[in-house]
Design a protein around this motif. Structure first.
Motif, PDB file in Angstrom:
ATOM      1  N   SER A  25       0.838  11.265  14.899  1.00  8.12           N
ATOM      2  CA  SER A  25       0.603  12.315  13.911  1.00  8.12           C
ATOM      3  C   SER A  25       1.500  13.496  14.162  1.00  8.12           C
ATOM      4  O   SER A  25       1.838  13.813  15.285  1.00  8.12           O
ATOM      5  CB  SER A  25      -0.858  12.774  13.996  1.00  8.12           C
ATOM      6  N   SER A 189      -1.973  12.276   4.452  1.00  5.88           N
ATOM      7  CA  SER A 189      -1.562  11.133   5.258  1.00  5.88           C
ATOM      8  C   SER A 189      -0.633  10.241   4.443  1.00  5.88           C
ATOM      9  O   SER A 189      -0.933   9.900   3.296  1.00  5.88           O
ATOM     10  CB  SER A 189      -2.792  10.330   5.695  1.00  5.88           C
ATOM     11  N   ASP A 204       2.768   5.627  10.045  1.00  8.49           N
ATOM     12  CA  ASP A 204       1.758   6.465   9.411  1.00  8.49           C
ATOM     13  C   ASP A 204       1.841   7.871   9.987  1.00  8.49           C
ATOM     14  O   ASP A 204       1.762   8.049  11.213  1.00  8.49           O
ATOM     15  CB  ASP A 204       0.355   5.900   9.642  1.00  8.49           C
ATOM     16  N   ASP A 206       0.819  12.207   9.381  1.00 11.04           N
ATOM     17  CA  ASP A 206       0.006  13.219   8.724  1.00 11.04           C
ATOM     18  C   ASP A 206       0.843  14.469   8.523  1.00 11.04           C
ATOM     19  O   ASP A 206       1.376  15.019   9.491  1.00 11.04           O
ATOM     20  CB  ASP A 206      -1.235  13.563   9.550  1.00 11.04           C
TER      21      ASP A 206
END
Length: 271
Positions: A25, A189, A204, A206
């Protein structure tokens, strides 16, 4: 003067081959200070050469005075920002734990402008190692959005494309060693899809509202690619409490480096 070798060594975290960033993240990266007075600027340093062993990095003034030392910096590590006086500096790198008489393997002159942030990295294969200085634009994005850019530092592909799983383009044909302009995307996200050469990857991430971030494209230990997000500024306009909270000079209350990747110790010129 910023000079605290022992405290930086204690705070350094070494990247390992298992520390692949997919899924990392933005929130895990250091918060950058964005406000400096007219006589100072911000500098951070990174090691992005996959086959280069750990290095000790020294930043010196034209008269040879050391203002910043980082020890045992491994592939995939980027330091937080340190506040330095405006001026010209030399960034030098030697194999980790070398003697003081060891000649630099690579060095370069860089400028630290007033009230500006700069990222300086070593990248490329060890046989063709380069130092690159990049201006970091910490201007606030539009409300509810984040600003992102791409640094293409992979050595196994000449260019990459990155877009979100919804088809929003982040970078197109980004050549090795180049940095794209910042683009604004809605906070939230996202799944990013990376294509380049023989390697495809997803990550992935954020994106926080108000954040400014860099997506580093690096190599992985198994010969693939990964996207490594690092926050340039998580709250533009807010200086860290108590000064350079995550900067150099032994002032960092948390881990000094943000570990961003993938291949651990190199096997190249610094053996």
């Amino acid at each position: 003067m910023i000079h605290n070798r022992s405290s930086m060594r204690r705070a350094l975290r070494t990247a390992t081959a298992s520390a692949v960033i997919v899924g990392l993240s933005f929130a895990l990266a250091p918060v950058a200070a964005s406000a400096a007075d007219a006589g100072t600027g911000w500098l951070r340093l990174g090691h992005l050469s996959p086959d280069t062993k750990s290095v000790d990095v020294e930043v010196t003034t034209p008269d040879g005075a050391t203002v910043l030392e980082l020890n045992g910096v491994s592939y995939g590590e980027v330091s937080p920002y340190s506040e330095l006086q405006v001026g010209t500096y030399t960034v030098s790198m030697v194999p980790a734990e070398s003697s003081a008489a060891t000649a630099p393997v690579i060095s370069a002159e860089i400028e630290v402008p007033a009230t500006s942030a700069t990222t300086v990295v070593a990248y490329g294969p060890s046989t063709d190692l380069e130092v690159k200085a990049v201006d970091d634009d910490l201007a606030a994005p539009t409300a509810g959005l984040g600003r992102v850019r791409l640094f293409q530092a992979s050595t196994i592909t000449d260019s990459v494309d990155v877009e979100t799983s919804t088809g929003l383009p982040i970078a197109k044909d980004a050549a090795a060693g180049t940095v794209t302009d910042y683009a604004e995307i809605p906070a939230g996200s996202w799944t990013l899809e990376l294509t380049g050469g023989k390697g495809d990857a997803t990550s992935d991430v954020d994106v926080a509202a108000g954040s400014v971030s860099t997506l580093f494209v690096l190599d992985t230990a198994d010969g693939g690619l990964t996207i490594l997000p690092i926050v340039d500024s998580a709250a533009v306009g807010d200086s860290p409490l108590g000064g350079v909270q995550t900067g150099g000079g032994g002032t960092a209350p948390r881990d000094f480096f943000s570990t961003i990747g993938g291949r651990g110790e190199g096997t190249g010129a610094f053996e």
